[in-house]
Enzyme design. Sequence first.
Site, PDB file in Angstrom:
ATOM      1  N   THR A  71      38.180  45.314  51.512  1.00  0.00           N
ATOM      2  CA  THR A  71      38.579  45.059  52.584  1.00  0.00           C
ATOM      3  C   THR A  71      39.206  46.089  53.514  1.00  0.00           C
ATOM      4  OG1 THR A  71      40.655  43.921  51.872  1.00  0.00           O
ATOM      5  CG2 THR A  71      38.696  42.534  52.279  1.00  0.00           C
ATOM      6  N   LYS A 103      39.224  46.348  38.675  1.00  0.00           N
ATOM      7  CA  LYS A 103      37.870  46.790  39.384  1.00  0.00           C
ATOM      8  C   LYS A 103      37.376  47.984  38.317  1.00  0.00           C
ATOM      9  CE  LYS A 103      39.837  46.189  43.984  1.00  0.00           C
ATOM     10  NZ  LYS A 103      41.302  45.819  43.508  1.00  0.00           N
ATOM     11  N   ASP A 158      32.340  51.983  35.352  1.00  0.00           N
ATOM     12  CA  ASP A 158      31.986  53.353  34.715  1.00  0.00           C
ATOM     13  C   ASP A 158      30.614  52.823  33.950  1.00  0.00           C
ATOM     14  OD1 ASP A 158      32.287  55.536  32.497  1.00  0.00           O
ATOM     15  OD2 ASP A 158      34.452  55.306  32.706  1.00  0.00           O
ATOM     16  N   ASP A 161      42.994  42.067  37.877  1.00  0.00           N
ATOM     17  CA  ASP A 161      42.205  42.905  38.819  1.00  0.00           C
ATOM     18  C   ASP A 161      42.379  44.340  38.683  1.00  0.00           C
ATOM     19  OD1 ASP A 161      41.420  43.798  41.345  1.00  0.00           O
ATOM     20  OD2 ASP A 161      43.178  43.583  42.465  1.00  0.00           O
ATOM     21  N   LYS A 218      47.611  37.346  40.514  1.00  0.00           N
ATOM     22  CA  LYS A 218      46.764  38.488  40.165  1.00  0.00           C
ATOM     23  C   LYS A 218      47.535  39.615  39.697  1.00  0.00           C
ATOM     24  CE  LYS A 218      45.385  41.248  43.843  1.00  0.00           C
ATOM     25  NZ  LYS A 218      45.595  42.522  43.471  1.00  0.00           N
ATOM     26  N   ARG A 262      51.495  40.648  50.498  1.00  0.00           N
ATOM     27  CA  ARG A 262      52.408  40.655  51.051  1.00  0.00           C
ATOM     28  C   ARG A 262      53.053  39.722  52.118  1.00  0.00           C
ATOM     29  NH1 ARG A 262      50.786  46.660  52.785  1.00  0.00           N
ATOM     30  NH2 ARG A 262      48.830  45.674  52.421  1.00  0.00           N
TER      31      ARG A 262
END
Length: 232
Positions: free
Chosen positions: A119, A61, A64, A59, A32, A211
Site C-alpha cells: 500500500t 512476506k 524466494d 506477516d 499481526k 498506528r
Amino acid sequence: MGKDVIIACDFSSKEETLAFLDKFSGKKPYVKIGMELFYAEGPAIVQEIKARGHQIFLDLKLHDIPNTVKKAMAVLSRLDVDMVNLHAAGTRAMMEGALEGVTRPDGTRPLVIAVTQLTSTSQERMQEELLIHAPMDETVMHYAANAAKAGLDGVVCSPMEAGKVHETCGKGFLTVTPGIRFADGDKGDQVRVTTPAQAKEIGSDYIVVGRPITAAADPVAAYERCVKEFVG
C-alpha cells in the site's frame, strides 16, 4: 468466515508487545506479528501470544525460490499461526510450494495469502522503479488471479481493490487490507488508504490496523471504534 480487525503489533520487543496486549483485559484481538517483532524475539513471541489465546497473522512476506519457501513454510506451520503470507511476485510455483510446505501432516494449515502490491507503492513508483507499466488495478488483479490459481486463500491488497478482487477471484477469496486510517487520523507513509467503514462498504474481509490503534491515547477505545465501524 466473519469480518475481523487485526491489530498490527509492530513493536520491537516482547515487553512492549505484552504490555500493549495487557491493556485488552478480557479481550483477545486478532494480532499481526511482522518482521520487526519476529526478528527481535523469534518464534517464542509467537508461541507466547498464541498461548494467551490470540489468533495470529504472521506477516513475514516470504519471497524466494520455491524450495526455500516450501521449507520455510514447513517450519512456520509448527507455530500454529492462523494466517501467513508471501509475495505474489514470487510466481505461482513459489506459492504452490508454500502451500505444500505449510500443510501439516494431519492436513490442517493456516490461511495463506499473497501480497499483491504494497500500500506504500503508488502507480508512479511501480512504473518508474519496478518497470511495471500495466495500471495498478490491472497488476493487482493479475497477481490475485495467480494466487487463486495456485490455491491460496486470498491476498493482501488495498481496501480500494477488495471489491474488484472478489469480482475477479470469487467472494470466498479473502481480502486482507492494510492502509486503514480513521477519517480524522493521519495517513502516515501509506499512499492508498481508507477508513474502517469504507473498507466494510467496499468488501474487505479483514482490516489490518497499526498506528491508529497502537499509537492512540486509548488503544482499547480505538480498537473498539474500529470493530464498530468495520464489523458493526
